[in-house]
Design an enzyme around this catalytic site. Structure first.
Site, PDB file in Angstrom:
ATOM      1  N   SER A  65      43.291  45.318  39.149  1.00  0.00           N
ATOM      2  CA  SER A  65      41.513  45.485  38.812  1.00  0.00           C
ATOM      3  C   SER A  65      41.647  46.090  37.551  1.00  0.00           C
ATOM      4  CB  SER A  65      41.018  46.180  40.024  1.00  0.00           C
ATOM      5  OG  SER A  65      39.672  46.655  39.617  1.00  0.00           O
ATOM      6  N   TYR A  84      39.919  54.326  44.829  1.00  0.00           N
ATOM      7  CA  TYR A  84      40.660  52.896  44.880  1.00  0.00           C
ATOM      8  C   TYR A  84      41.271  52.739  43.485  1.00  0.00           C
ATOM      9  CZ  TYR A  84      39.767  47.839  44.277  1.00  0.00           C
ATOM     10  OH  TYR A  84      39.862  46.433  43.845  1.00  0.00           O
TER      11      TYR A  84
HETATM   12  N1  LIG Z   1      36.275  41.915  44.852  1.00  0.00           N
HETATM   13  C1  LIG Z   1      36.261  42.573  43.894  1.00  0.00           C
HETATM   14  O1  LIG Z   1      35.501  42.953  42.962  1.00  0.00           O
HETATM   15  C2  LIG Z   1      37.717  42.945  42.993  1.00  0.00           C
HETATM   16  C3  LIG Z   1      37.845  43.123  41.781  1.00  0.00           C
HETATM   17  C4  LIG Z   1      39.001  43.598  41.480  1.00  0.00           C
HETATM   18  C5  LIG Z   1      40.220  43.340  42.319  1.00  0.00           C
HETATM   19  N2  LIG Z   1      40.006  43.001  43.538  1.00  0.00           N
HETATM   20  C6  LIG Z   1      41.122  42.870  44.517  1.00  0.00           C
HETATM   21  O2  LIG Z   1      41.439  41.793  44.822  1.00  0.00           O
HETATM   22  C7  LIG Z   1      42.179  41.516  45.963  1.00  0.00           C
HETATM   23  C8  LIG Z   1      41.472  40.841  46.878  1.00  0.00           C
HETATM   24  O3  LIG Z   1      40.144  41.275  47.043  1.00  0.00           O
HETATM   25  P1  LIG Z   1      38.881  40.468  47.686  1.00  0.00           P
HETATM   26  O4  LIG Z   1      37.746  40.620  46.815  1.00  0.00           O
HETATM   27  O5  LIG Z   1      39.236  39.092  48.042  1.00  0.00           O
HETATM   28  O6  LIG Z   1      38.420  41.210  49.055  1.00  0.00           O
HETATM   29  P2  LIG Z   1      38.725  41.034  50.499  1.00  0.00           P
HETATM   30  O7  LIG Z   1      38.170  39.408  50.726  1.00  0.00           O
HETATM   31  O8  LIG Z   1      38.032  41.906  51.346  1.00  0.00           O
HETATM   32  O9  LIG Z   1      40.397  40.987  50.744  1.00  0.00           O
HETATM   33  C9  LIG Z   1      41.021  42.005  50.991  1.00  0.00           C
HETATM   34  C10 LIG Z   1      42.011  41.974  51.812  1.00  0.00           C
HETATM   35  O10 LIG Z   1      42.743  43.140  52.194  1.00  0.00           O
HETATM   36  C11 LIG Z   1      43.161  43.035  53.584  1.00  0.00           C
HETATM   37  N3  LIG Z   1      43.623  44.102  54.156  1.00  0.00           N
HETATM   38  C12 LIG Z   1      42.598  45.347  54.279  1.00  0.00           C
HETATM   39  N4  LIG Z   1      43.150  46.299  54.912  1.00  0.00           N
HETATM   40  C13 LIG Z   1      44.741  45.891  55.380  1.00  0.00           C
HETATM   41  C14 LIG Z   1      45.391  46.334  56.190  1.00  0.00           C
HETATM   42  N5  LIG Z   1      45.319  47.579  56.368  1.00  0.00           N
HETATM   43  N6  LIG Z   1      46.514  45.495  56.317  1.00  0.00           N
HETATM   44  C15 LIG Z   1      46.608  44.243  55.920  1.00  0.00           C
HETATM   45  N7  LIG Z   1      45.596  43.725  55.186  1.00  0.00           N
HETATM   46  C16 LIG Z   1      44.559  44.500  54.971  1.00  0.00           C
HETATM   47  C17 LIG Z   1      42.122  42.233  54.286  1.00  0.00           C
HETATM   48  O11 LIG Z   1      42.351  41.804  55.341  1.00  0.00           O
HETATM   49  P3  LIG Z   1      41.605  42.062  57.044  1.00  0.00           P
HETATM   50  O12 LIG Z   1      41.133  40.802  57.009  1.00  0.00           O
HETATM   51  O13 LIG Z   1      42.638  42.420  57.812  1.00  0.00           O
HETATM   52  O14 LIG Z   1      40.604  43.225  56.602  1.00  0.00           O
HETATM   53  C18 LIG Z   1      41.805  41.256  53.151  1.00  0.00           C
HETATM   54  O15 LIG Z   1      42.269  40.083  53.419  1.00  0.00           O
HETATM   55  C19 LIG Z   1      42.137  43.075  46.524  1.00  0.00           C
HETATM   56  O16 LIG Z   1      43.333  43.566  46.277  1.00  0.00           O
HETATM   57  C20 LIG Z   1      41.085  43.836  45.599  1.00  0.00           C
HETATM   58  O17 LIG Z   1      41.354  45.059  45.572  1.00  0.00           O
HETATM   59  C21 LIG Z   1      38.883  42.609  44.161  1.00  0.00           C
END
Ligand SMILES: NC(=O)c1ccc[n+]([C@@H]2O[C@H](COP(=O)([O-])OP(=O)(O)OC[C@H]3O[C@@H](n4cnc5c(N)ncnc54)[C@H](OP(=O)(O)O)[C@@H]3O)[C@@H](O)[C@H]2O)c1
Ligand SMILES: Cc1cc2nc3c(=O)[nH]c(=O)nc-3n(C[C@H](O)[C@H](O)[C@H](O)COP(=O)(O)OP(=O)(O)OC[C@H]3O[C@@H](n4cnc5c(N)ncnc54)[C@H](O)[C@@H]3O)c2cc1C
Lengths: 428, 248
Positions: free
Chosen positions: B141, B154
């Site tokens: 990120s 985070y």
């Molecule tokens: N959205 C943003 O603004 C943003 C910006 C920069 C980077 N990112 C990064 O991009 C990646 C994907 O994020 P996203 O935006 O697509 O959000 P998201 O849809 O919330 O995805 C996060 C994922 O992490 C999984 N997770 C959380 N806790 C877990 C655990 N204890 N064990 C296994 N899996 C777990 C969730 O699975 P469950 O369904 O089981 O909860 C979900 O599939 C993340 O690494 C995030 O930090 C996001």
């Protein structure tokens, strides 16, 4: 034994493998039997463009130490790793030549059998397999069998991309030639129709056209050649004249440089001319520039070669490529005669066109997928020795012999010991 | 096997319900991806995600994955690779959490976003190395480059993961395995639902397109949108006293 990152001539999808260079058939057999879970594949001089001579995580047997050969009367008996260039060097002073040579002489006998290569004389002489009297095939159990035309293993191995076993020795029939010279007739053709007419009407043993697919009408230059009398002992094969340095940035080759290059090249050619030329200069012009594949820089390049039956198929694909704006350098157009019996052999009667593209050209992946469809619609196929990007679903449609190939391969190698990145990618 | 254009034929998503990862999977399935493995905590969302990709023609498997159960990771991913090659692994698990100064909550964020993601990435890296080819896509990120008050726990976890991924990339040099570090800014997903969007906010589909382009060009690090590369270069150099006064 060493680990190495191996890629094809296009340098696009390297993978790491354990590389063994056996010095005898016994060593080779031991290597095959000890291959392990990710299997083994033979590698010759690595002149295929994509991933058929690599096997990520597994074993690759480099055949180039098994390169002995002898000329006995009307035959050549050569080991699988002998290069066609060395055979030619020995044959020419004896007034003989190989019946089929690809666009580079740096190809092994095993590689030529495995891809069932074709030359500029396919309508007259067929593909490589047509001149192979027999070969020895080392199969998965480590045994060696002699295979002849008519045997199932023969037709699965010629064109079979190394997946039936390792060719350790082959017996070939050379052709007589009057001298190391060719009489080459060159003609500039203003559009694609002109090129096709010229090639179709050619009575020369060898014929090839260089097409400028970036030009409006598909202009090109046709070279026709026949063996001719001439002073003996001309240097038919020269070493490389130039060499491309190892570190060249990508992106030097784009639509503008490609257009310019193609234009200069077309204008430099004589409108018509007849000359005598040494064999090497005609058959292997690119061999005079060592490592020319490096001019594309680290991202590498992709060659797209397809064959389509006579008809509109060729023009459809050429038009599609011309309109796309994706830069393509000179394309090589040849005629192919009737297909041989190799189950996965490439040549089918009609046209074959080969084009080089920089791998990172925008829109290229989608363009080539669209071309695949046009090729399929025309009843054609792409050449596996050049492929690095075909979709697995297209393969059975392009190669109706695939089902039969799979049956024979399963008999020869029930445990699937022979594996390659190509086989995995195309689910061969 | 990745083809010459780095279009994978098989894809493993660690954090199989991630909006960003699923948008990427849809794009890659439209190209060449035929086998997709979703590793995630079993849930209805996971079942739906799998069905959605099947609808596009992919063969989809799901495997149970808990990021914090690091002891299981080698076995879990070992089984996935034993079934067949994986060309691209997308590591997308992470939790944003809140900025409460709660030690237990902070440790939870770090144990999923940093420790769990790192352990899963390593397990996959070893399997990829055995296979001799493949690409690891690690979702970092822009927060990894400079923490903000709203997300500093985070951000610290992402900083750890980002630095780990860069080091891993060097370790894997020459192994046939490549690492792509992805640094998105604010993305509209379930993770950021209800939060006020930051400048240069993007969508999962935009991140997917950028990841696809990054794979194709064999980039080492990408920012999404690309302009954030410059923005972050400036922000990183901003004195803390000034940075602190920026909103968020
Ligand atoms: N959205 C943003 O603004 C943003 C910006 C920069 C980077 N990112 C990064 O991009 C990646 C994907 O994020 P996203 O935006 O697509 O959000 P998201 O849809 O919330 O995805 C996060 C994922 O992490 C999984 N997770 C959380 N806790 C877990 C655990 N204890 N064990 C296994 N899996 C777990 C969730 O699975 P469950 O369904 O089981 O909860 C979900 O599939 C993340 O690494 C995030 O930090 C996001
Ligand atoms: C500049 C250039 C021009 C070319 N022009 C033509 C052309 O005009 N016509 C044409 O048909 N092809 C052409 N080719 C393609 C080339 O002829 C084939 O790819 C050929 O197979 C390369 O042989 P190699 O020894 O380098 O084999 P590699 O590239 O090392 O291997 C190719 C395949 O052969 C298998 N193989 C290698 N050795 C053995 C063995 N001993 N036993 C079993 N399998 C084996 C490998 O497993 C692999 O599947 C050209 C290539 C280049 C670079």
């Amino acid at each position: 034994m060493s680990d190495a990152l191996l890629a094809g001539w296009g340098r696009t999808s390297p993978s790491r493998a354990r590389v063994l260079r056996p010095g005898s058939v016994a060593e080779l057999a031991a290597a095959v039997q000890a291959a392990g879970g990710r299997g083994v594949i033979a590698r010759g001089l690595g002149r295929s463009y994509g991933d058929p001579a690599q096997n990520g995580g597994g074993v690759v047997v480099d055949l180039t130490r098994l390169r002995k050969f002898e000329l006995t009367g009307e035959r050549i008996v050569a080991e699988g790793g002998a290069s066609l260039g060395e055979l030619i060097r020995a044959l020419v002073p004896r007034g003989r030549f190989l019946p089929v040579v690809p666009g580079t002489r740096h190809v092994t006998v095993g590689g030529a059998v495995a891809a069932d290569v074709h030359g500029k004389n396919h309508p007259a002489d067929g593909s490589f397999a047509a001149h192979v009297e027999e070969f020895d095939l080392l199969t998965a159990d480590g045994s060696v069998r002699t295979v002849r035309p008519g045997d199932q293993a023969f037709h699965a191995t010629t064109g079979g991309m190394g997946l039936t076993g390792v060719v350790t020795r082959a017996v070939l029939r050379p052709i007589p030639i009057p001298s190391p010279l060719l009489r080459v007739e060159t003609r500039r053709c203003r559009d694609l129709d002109d090129v096709l007419t010229r090639l179709s009407g050619s009575t020369a043993r060898y014929a090839v056209a260089w097409l400028d697919c970036l030009s409006e009408r598909g202009r090109g230059i046709v070279d026709e050649a026949t063996h001719t009398e001439g002073p003996a002992a001309t240097a038919a094969l020269k070493g490389p004249l130039l060499s491309v340095p190892p570190h060249i940035p990508g992106g030097l080759l784009n639509r503008h440089t490609a257009t310019l290059f193609n234009h200069l090249w077309y204008c430099k050619a004589p409108r018509t001319s007849v000359r005598s030329m040494p064999l090497g200069a005609y058959f292997h012009p690119l061999d005079r520039i060592r490592d020319w594949n490096r001019i594309y820089g680290p991202p590498g390049f992709v060659q797209y070669q397809f064959a389509v039956p006579y008809g509109e198929g060729l023009k459809n694909v050429v038009r599609r490529i011309g309109r796309s704006g994706v830069p393509s350098f000179l394309a090589v157009l040849k005629r192919l005669g009737p297909a041989g019996e190799g189950l996965l052999s490439f040549p089918i009667e009609g046209w074959t066109l080969a084009l080089d593209f920089p791998a990172t050209a925008p829109g290229l992946p989608e363009l080539l997928d669209a071309c695949d469809q046009a090729v399929i619609d025309a009843g054609g196929r792409v050449y596996l020795a050049k492929d690095a990007r075909l979709a697995p679903e297209s393969l059975p449609v392009m190669y109706p012999g695939l089902a039969r190939f799979r049956e024979i391969r399963a008999q020869l190698d029930p445990a699937g010991v022979f594996q390659s990145d190509l086989a995995r990618r195309l689910r061969l | 096997m990745n083809n010459a254009f780095r279009d994978p034929q098989s894809l493993l998503i660690v954090g199989g319900t991630s909006d960003i990862a699923l948008a990427t999977a849809r794009l890659l399935v439209r190209r060449r991806a035929r086998r997709v493995v979703l590793a995630a905590r079993p849930s209805e969302a996971l079942t739906r995600a799998a069905d959605g990709l099947r609808g596009l023609g992919a063969a989809v498997e799901t495997v149970a994955f808990e990021a914090t159960a690091v002891g299981d990771h080698e076995k879990t991913f070992g089984e996935v690779f034993a079934e067949g090659d994986i060309d691209v692994v997308l590591v997308a698990c992470g939790v944003l959490g809140t900025n409460a100064l709660d030690p237990v909550k902070a440790a939870e964020i770090a144990s999923v976003t940093y420790v769990g993601a790192m352990s899963a990435t390593l397990a996959c890296a070893n399997a990829l190395r055995e296979q001799g080819h493949g690409t690891l896509v690690v979702l970092s990120s822009v927060a990894a480059e400079r923490p903000r008050r709203a997300n500093f726990v985070y951000a610290s976890a992402k900083a750890g993961l980002d630095s780990f991924a860069q080091g891993l990339s060097d370790v894997l040099h020459g192994s046939g395995v490549q690492v792509l570090v992805v640094r998105p800014g604010f993305v509209h997903t379930k993770m950021t639902k209800g939060l006020p969007p930051a400048p240069f906010a993007s969508t999962p589909d935009a991140v997917a397109v950028a990841i696809h382009a990054g794979l194709r060009s064999q980039a080492g690090t990408i920012w999404v949108p690309g302009v954030l590369r410059l923005v972050m270069a400036v922000l990183r150099r901003l004195p803390r006293a000034i940075f602190r006064r920026l909103p968020g």
